[in-house]
Design a protein around this motif. Structure first.
Motif, PDB file in Angstrom:
ATOM      1  N   ARG A 211      29.136 -21.943 -17.793  1.00  0.00           N
ATOM      2  CA  ARG A 211      29.835 -22.647 -16.548  1.00  0.00           C
ATOM      3  C   ARG A 211      29.183 -22.847 -15.735  1.00  0.00           C
ATOM      4  O   ARG A 211      28.521 -24.203 -15.005  1.00  0.00           O
ATOM      5  CB  ARG A 211      30.945 -22.748 -16.167  1.00  0.00           C
ATOM      6  N   CYS A 212      27.864 -21.621 -16.353  1.00  0.00           N
ATOM      7  CA  CYS A 212      26.649 -21.616 -15.136  1.00  0.00           C
ATOM      8  C   CYS A 212      25.359 -22.596 -15.832  1.00  0.00           C
ATOM      9  O   CYS A 212      25.175 -23.147 -14.918  1.00  0.00           O
ATOM     10  CB  CYS A 212      26.318 -20.106 -14.902  1.00  0.00           C
ATOM     11  N   LYS A 213      25.329 -22.403 -16.814  1.00  0.00           N
ATOM     12  CA  LYS A 213      24.766 -23.699 -17.838  1.00  0.00           C
ATOM     13  C   LYS A 213      24.990 -24.706 -17.124  1.00  0.00           C
ATOM     14  O   LYS A 213      24.152 -25.827 -16.771  1.00  0.00           O
ATOM     15  CB  LYS A 213      24.195 -23.299 -18.744  1.00  0.00           C
ATOM     16  N   GLU A 214      26.250 -25.550 -17.216  1.00  0.00           N
ATOM     17  CA  GLU A 214      26.221 -26.651 -16.633  1.00  0.00           C
ATOM     18  C   GLU A 214      25.778 -27.412 -15.542  1.00  0.00           C
ATOM     19  O   GLU A 214      25.693 -27.597 -14.190  1.00  0.00           O
ATOM     20  CB  GLU A 214      28.050 -26.683 -16.662  1.00  0.00           C
ATOM     21  N   GLU A 215      25.977 -25.621 -14.539  1.00  0.00           N
ATOM     22  CA  GLU A 215      26.444 -25.471 -12.928  1.00  0.00           C
ATOM     23  C   GLU A 215      24.510 -25.466 -12.601  1.00  0.00           C
ATOM     24  O   GLU A 215      24.284 -24.956 -11.626  1.00  0.00           O
ATOM     25  CB  GLU A 215      27.040 -24.892 -11.833  1.00  0.00           C
ATOM     26  N   ASN A 216      23.876 -25.015 -13.574  1.00  0.00           N
ATOM     27  CA  ASN A 216      22.568 -24.139 -13.334  1.00  0.00           C
ATOM     28  C   ASN A 216      22.379 -23.525 -12.500  1.00  0.00           C
ATOM     29  O   ASN A 216      21.525 -23.338 -11.474  1.00  0.00           O
ATOM     30  CB  ASN A 216      21.556 -25.671 -12.427  1.00  0.00           C
ATOM     31  N   ILE A 217      22.783 -22.492 -12.206  1.00  0.00           N
ATOM     32  CA  ILE A 217      23.161 -21.097 -11.839  1.00  0.00           C
ATOM     33  C   ILE A 217      22.915 -20.206 -12.556  1.00  0.00           C
ATOM     34  O   ILE A 217      23.494 -19.670 -13.743  1.00  0.00           O
ATOM     35  CB  ILE A 217      24.685 -20.844 -11.488  1.00  0.00           C
TER      36      ILE A 217
END
Lengths: 273, 273
Positions: free
Chosen positions: A214-220
């Motif tokens: 999810r971090c990758k998807e949200e660029n976090i």
């Protein structure tokens, strides 16, 4: 309680061969799956880890063990056992004793046991946390998987309870932070998200994988790291993750993290929406 | 085959609860006992290790599990199963699921399973031996005991067979020699006897303990050491020990130990007489 043992409904007890390899050698894997709103959660992550773990130990999973069937079986057991609220499914797979020469078990088929039981909601906060004095982990081929050779975690749970703590953080042979008794650990420092890398010997938790995806998807941005205990004591916020959810940590020994709950709320809003 | 499950004769299968803690967590211990000339060997060593292991994991052993009763039970099972030659008894103890909160099992009573089966004599020589590439051990509170959380040894046995070897030597996270797949390791260099210390993470084998006790009785010097693999490659002789006996190692990778069998014969004469 009705369970599914090798895909057949069975009540209360299962018949094990006297050379059963779970009883002899802990020669298997398990998954603990959260059921919320009548739906098993993160099933694709569970099945993916189970398949990779089975490959790593040379275990052939039966054809009936695929995601759709597992979902249907879990919901069927919910009904049979009159479970209506939140629940947890546990799937255990272990090597059948086709060969039996001391430890060696060959590339055998798996026994499967599927259980479902009701479970309370997680507490939002772990107040008193410390580091284990008895359990030390290390990285090797299987450390990322959930195996039924789980005595290190049994001992850790016992130590946690004996010391009256809400959670225990486990270090590895190098002194690096790995994970907690039955959850991975995350922390935030200077607005950066950190978690121990798999090379520390921590389990590759399904929620850990989901959060990082999810971090990758949200660029976090996040970092998987190998750090000593003192690094985590200097964090702004600390929390744990497992298939059941996320929980803030308020204190580790004398270090206090008053922002953990608030920062975790922001992370939940960003990643679990 | 007839076994004793919780002290009662049972044939072929045992009935396990669905929350059985061997199947869920490998939460137990075992002993493999050699039976030679109709007599279980090193029983006091086995019982001593079992008791200390049970204490370490907070497991209460049943009253019937004492040395004299175990000896009688093994001989009774030999008779019931018409075993007349050399044989091996396996005693498994694991935590009953009195409590069941994730990993935590409390200070519970033990299930016991006692099996006896015929076993061939050990081969005198292990010709082709190498170091494990997949299994890494480490020292911690339970590493000296034989636990049923034994997947590292299952993987090691699998690697040994896949590589067509007679034996595999396991190293720890520091690269130190620990033990073999199901035996301890000893070597002789410049007339000194060496074996890895328990701090390497090796199992405290009953034959290892017996040999070291015999060395003390005979005033034979030995050293328990933490050494890298190269140290053992420079030995004059190498051999393994487990409850079944001692076996010479003839070659580790390209290192050759032509004196192993002869030196081991001398050690057997001095210590096993």
């Amino acid at each position: 309680m009705t369970v599914l043992f090798n895909n057949l409904p069975t009540k209360d007890q299962i018949a094990c061969g006297i050379n059963d390899r779970a009883i002899q050698f802990g020669d298997g894997l398990f998954e603990t799956i959260k059921i919320q709103d009548q739906m098993p959660r993160l099933l694709s992550y569970h099945m993916s880890r189970l398949r990779r773990g089975a490959e790593a130990i040379g275990l052939s999973l039966p054809d009936y063990l695929h995601q759709d069937q597992l979902c249907a079986d879990i919901l069927r057991l919910m009904g049979t056992n009159n479970l209506t609220g939140n629940a947890t499914a546990k799937l255990i797979v272990w090597r059948k004793p086709e060969y039996q020469k001391a430890y060696f078990g060959g590339d055998a088929q798996a026994n499967t046991l599927l259980l479902v039981k009701g479970s309370p909601d997680l507490l939002p906060l772990k107040e008193h946390v410390s580091f284990s004095q008895e359990v030390v982990l290390h990285y090797w081929k299987l450390s990322r998987y959930k195996t039924i050779s789980a005595l290190p975690f049994v001992l850790a749970a016992s130590e946690r309870n004996q010391r009256g703590l809400d959670e225990l953080i486990l270090l590895n042979t190098k002194g690096y932070v790995t994970e907690c008794v039955s959850s991975n650990i995350f922390w935030v420092k200077d607005d950066q998200l950190f978690t121990p890398s798999l090379q520390t010997g921590c389990v590759g938790g399904v929620m850990r994988s989901f959060l990082l995806d999810r971090c990758k998807e949200e660029n976090i941005a996040y970092q998987e790291v190998e750090v000593l205990a003192k690094e985590i004591l200097a964090a702004n916020a600390v929390f744990t993750s497992n298939s059941q959810g996320l929980q803030a940590i308020q204190g580790i020994d004398s270090a206090f993290f008053p922002e953990s709950q608030e920062i975790l709320s922001g992370i939940k809003a960003a990643l679990l929406k």
